[in-house]
Write a protein that holds these residues in place. Structure first.
Motif, mmCIF file in Angstrom:
data_model
loop_
_atom_site.group_PDB
_atom_site.id
_atom_site.type_symbol
_atom_site.label_atom_id
_atom_site.label_comp_id
_atom_site.label_asym_id
_atom_site.label_seq_id
_atom_site.Cartn_x
_atom_site.Cartn_y
_atom_site.Cartn_z
ATOM 1 N N ARG A 104 57.665 6.729 63.875
ATOM 2 C CA ARG A 104 56.685 5.665 63.682
ATOM 3 C C ARG A 104 57.420 4.323 63.734
ATOM 4 N N LEU A 106 57.528 0.041 64.282
ATOM 5 C CA LEU A 106 56.903 -1.282 64.198
ATOM 6 C C LEU A 106 57.729 -2.241 65.037
ATOM 7 N N VAL A 133 53.090 1.851 65.836
ATOM 8 C CA VAL A 133 51.981 1.785 64.883
ATOM 9 C C VAL A 133 51.557 0.354 64.586
ATOM 10 N N GLY A 134 52.296 -0.632 65.092
ATOM 11 C CA GLY A 134 51.919 -2.020 64.857
ATOM 12 C C GLY A 134 52.859 -2.976 65.539
ATOM 13 N N GLU A 176 52.667 0.394 54.258
ATOM 14 C CA GLU A 176 51.306 0.844 54.547
ATOM 15 C C GLU A 176 51.248 1.729 55.789
ATOM 16 N N LEU A 177 52.061 1.407 56.789
ATOM 17 C CA LEU A 177 52.039 2.145 58.054
ATOM 18 C C LEU A 177 53.071 3.266 58.100
ATOM 19 N N VAL A 179 56.325 3.181 58.277
ATOM 20 C CA VAL A 179 57.203 2.874 59.416
ATOM 21 C C VAL A 179 58.587 3.488 59.202
#
Length: 299
Positions: A104, A106, A133-134, A176-177, A179
């Motif tokens: 994951r 970022l 993811v972002g 939150e994600l 990462v």
């Protein structure tokens, strides 16, 4: 996210095959390879690929083994538990992960979007084992690009007065994600020492220069002033020292006296994209082992 298992055989005798990657390092001592290979044999595993390196300077050993076995999703936990005593015996730092698992990621970017665009494309076509993811930026220039790819975009303005608040918000997003890796894809803000420590070993930066030469701002202009005959880019882990983190990947390109500063910037973009994508791939495939201020990359 994990890679799908495959089946061997036909009918009711079909067996599910799963693949894993074991990465380890420890002090050099006789018997390490024998212990690892014996463990794999004992558990019915088949080695697909093996890379190892023994550093003579400091008597340290590094190893990455890609192997397959029969089983299902629970096999990973079983193998981890069984390997624990071997790792403890040799004092290993180690990771055992499902082969093909997507990390994951970022991505952080400012106004130059070529590295961001390259990573988005490579992830989209499956060239990199990552799930982006972002995207975080201190500008809004690339919001449309991120959203076109269906990726959440977070605008976090940064200046000296609000930097602590901005970094606190960044850490919230990372949590939150969930990462696993932060990639600074031409993010033109210096991270605080505290944030760099918190992201130690899981943040990669691309520097538009062949480090350790031409650190800091406008390296291509510095290179032009020195009349260089090659330009390059360096992907490295982030630490508390500006442009001093352990180097993972580098790319160079020949140039000559006819190249002005803007020409060097233009030809350097490809080097930046390639160095960064290589570094991200090797990190996420478990090929990079950190040792102090250097890396060993088992390709």
């Amino acid at each position: 996210m994990t890679a799908p298992a495959t089946e061997r055989g036909t009918g009711s005798s079909a067996e599910t095959t799963v693949e894993h990657v074991l990465t380890l390092d420890c002090a050099e001592t006789p018997g390490i390879v024998h212990a690892v290979s014996g463990f794999l044999l004992e558990h019915g595993c088949d080695i697909v690929d093996n890379k190892q390196f023994g550093s003579r300077d400091d008597a340290h050993f590094f190893m990455r083994v890609h192997f397959s076995s029969t089983g299902d999703d629970s096999t990973l936990d079983t193998l981890r538990e069984a390997f624990g005593p071997i790792a403890e015996k040799f004092g290993m730092r180690w990771q055992l992960e499902r082969h093909g698992s997507k990390r994951r990621v970022l991505i952080m970017v400012s106004k130059f979007g070529h590295c961001l665009n390259d990573l988005l494309f490579r992830a989209r076509v499956g060239e990199l084992p990552i799930d982006i993811v972002g995207v975080v930026s201190n500008h809004t220039d690339h919001q449309g690009l991120a959203e076109w790819h269906g990726i959440p975009f977070f605008h976090i303005p940064v200046n000296a007065e609000i930097k602590p608040q901005a970094e606190a918000r960044l850490l919230e997003i990372i949590d939150e994600l969930d990462v696993e890796l932060v990639v600074l894809a031409r993010y033109m803000q210096v991270l605080s020492d505290d944030l760099a420590r918190k992201l130690d070993g899981r943040a990669i930066n691309i520097h538009h220069s062949f480090l350790p030469s031409f650190k800091g701002a406008k390296p291509y202009h510095q290179a032009y002033a020195r009349g260089v005959k090659t330009v390059g880019a360096t992907a490295h882990y982030v630490n508390g020292e500006l442009d001093e983190g352990p180097i993972i990947a580098q790319q160079v390109q020949d140039v000559d006296h006819t190249y002005g500063p803007e020409d060097l910037v233009a030809v350097g973009r490809d080097s930046e994209c390639k160095a960064l994508s290589n570094a991200v791939r090797w990190h996420c495939e478990g090929r990079v082992i950190l040792q102090g201020n250097r890396t060993v990359v088992l390709k």
